[in-house]
Design a protein around this motif. Structure first.
Motif, short mmCIF file in Angstrom:
data_model
loop_
_atom_site.label_atom_id
_atom_site.label_comp_id
_atom_site.label_asym_id
_atom_site.label_seq_id
_atom_site.Cartn_x
_atom_site.Cartn_y
_atom_site.Cartn_z
N LYS A 103 0.82 -1.20 0.00
CA LYS A 103 0.00 0.00 0.00
C LYS A 103 0.86 1.26 0.00
CE LYS A 103 -4.37 -1.18 2.14
NZ LYS A 103 -5.24 -0.89 3.27
N ALA A 104 1.96 1.23 0.73
CA ALA A 104 2.81 2.42 0.82
C ALA A 104 3.41 2.79 -0.53
CB ALA A 104 3.91 2.19 1.85
N SER A 105 3.65 1.82 -1.39
CA SER A 105 4.24 2.12 -2.70
C SER A 105 3.27 2.85 -3.62
CB SER A 105 4.71 0.84 -3.38
OG SER A 105 3.62 0.03 -3.75
N VAL A 106 1.97 2.71 -3.39
CA VAL A 106 0.96 3.35 -4.21
C VAL A 106 0.72 4.78 -3.74
CG1 VAL A 106 -1.49 3.28 -4.84
CG2 VAL A 106 -0.13 1.20 -4.87
N GLY A 107 0.89 5.02 -2.47
CA GLY A 107 0.66 6.35 -1.92
C GLY A 107 0.07 6.24 -0.54
N ALA A 108 0.35 7.24 0.27
CA ALA A 108 -0.09 7.19 1.65
C ALA A 108 -1.58 7.49 1.79
CB ALA A 108 0.72 8.18 2.48
N ASN A 109 -2.13 8.27 0.90
CA ASN A 109 -3.52 8.68 1.05
C ASN A 109 -4.23 8.69 -0.29
OD1 ASN A 109 -3.62 9.52 3.95
ND2 ASN A 109 -1.92 10.78 3.24
N ALA A 110 -5.54 8.59 -0.19
CA ALA A 110 -6.38 8.67 -1.39
C ALA A 110 -7.65 9.42 -1.02
CB ALA A 110 -6.73 7.26 -1.88
N VAL A 111 -8.22 10.10 -2.00
CA VAL A 111 -9.50 10.76 -1.82
C VAL A 111 -10.55 9.90 -2.50
CG1 VAL A 111 -9.29 12.20 -3.89
CG2 VAL A 111 -10.74 12.95 -2.04
N HIS A 112 -11.71 9.80 -1.87
CA HIS A 112 -12.82 9.02 -2.41
C HIS A 112 -14.04 9.92 -2.45
CE1 HIS A 112 -10.65 5.22 -1.95
NE2 HIS A 112 -10.17 5.77 -0.86
N VAL A 113 -14.71 9.95 -3.58
CA VAL A 113 -15.95 10.72 -3.69
C VAL A 113 -17.06 9.82 -4.21
CG1 VAL A 113 -14.79 12.92 -4.07
CG2 VAL A 113 -15.45 11.57 -6.03
N ASN A 139 -2.53 11.59 -12.93
CA ASN A 139 -3.03 10.31 -13.45
C ASN A 139 -3.54 9.36 -12.38
OD1 ASN A 139 -2.48 11.03 -16.11
ND2 ASN A 139 -0.38 10.30 -15.96
N GLY A 140 -3.70 9.80 -11.16
CA GLY A 140 -4.07 8.90 -10.08
C GLY A 140 -5.53 8.60 -9.93
N VAL A 141 -6.39 8.97 -10.89
CA VAL A 141 -7.83 8.75 -10.76
C VAL A 141 -8.14 7.29 -11.06
CG1 VAL A 141 -10.12 9.43 -11.58
CG2 VAL A 141 -8.30 11.14 -11.38
N THR A 142 -8.91 6.66 -10.16
CA THR A 142 -9.27 5.25 -10.33
C THR A 142 -10.78 5.08 -10.25
OG1 THR A 142 -9.00 4.86 -7.96
CG2 THR A 142 -7.12 4.38 -9.36
N ALA A 199 -8.84 8.67 -6.02
CA ALA A 199 -7.62 9.22 -6.60
C ALA A 199 -6.53 9.23 -5.55
CB ALA A 199 -7.86 10.63 -7.12
N ARG A 200 -5.32 8.89 -5.97
CA ARG A 200 -4.18 8.94 -5.07
C ARG A 200 -3.78 10.40 -4.85
NH1 ARG A 200 -2.70 5.04 -8.80
NH2 ARG A 200 -1.22 6.48 -9.74
N LEU A 201 -3.35 10.68 -3.64
CA LEU A 201 -2.90 12.02 -3.28
C LEU A 201 -1.42 11.99 -2.95
CD1 LEU A 201 -5.79 12.97 -0.81
CD2 LEU A 201 -5.58 13.63 -3.22
N VAL A 230 -11.07 11.02 2.85
CA VAL A 230 -9.65 10.79 2.62
C VAL A 230 -9.25 9.58 3.45
CG1 VAL A 230 -7.33 11.74 2.83
CG2 VAL A 230 -9.23 13.24 2.24
N ALA A 231 -8.58 8.63 2.82
CA ALA A 231 -8.20 7.40 3.52
C ALA A 231 -6.97 6.80 2.86
CB ALA A 231 -9.35 6.39 3.46
#
Length: 97
Positions: A1-11, A32-35, A45-47, A72-73
């Motif tokens: 998980k840490a390699s992808v990013g520490a935080n993500a926003v979810h809407v 480009n982090g929108v999933t 999206a990754r933050l 944010v999680a």
């Protein structure tokens, strides 16, 4: 998980028809982090930092996108899988079929 990013926003959107506008607005901030989420109303999206989360709201508001939820999680395991492979997990694929 840490390699992808520490935080993500979810809407979660009020209206799934606004998903393209929401993805574009979020991408302007996050790159480009929108999933895709579990359905058309959910976007993640990754933050690069938690401070970036606040920056996501302004373009969404300017685009007229209505949000039902905003959080944010840390990235989910499905988001990690998608980021590393470029494909949704088999569970996500089965759920959307």
């Amino acid at each position: 998980k840490a390699s992808v990013g520490a935080n993500a926003v979810h809407v979660r959107l009020v209206d799934a028809a606004q998903s393209d506008a929401a993805r574009a607005a979020i991408a302007r901030v996050t790159g480009n982090g929108v999933t895709p989420g579990s359905d058309a109303q959910v976007i993640g999206a990754r933050l690069s930092s938690t401070a970036q989360a606040g920056d996501v709201l302004s373009p969404l508001t300017q685009a007229g996108v209505e949000l039902a939820e905003f959080s944010v999680a840390t990235p989910s395991l499905d988001e990690v899988f998608l980021a590393l492979t470029g494909k949704p997990s088999s569970e996500d694929t089965a759920l959307s079929s």
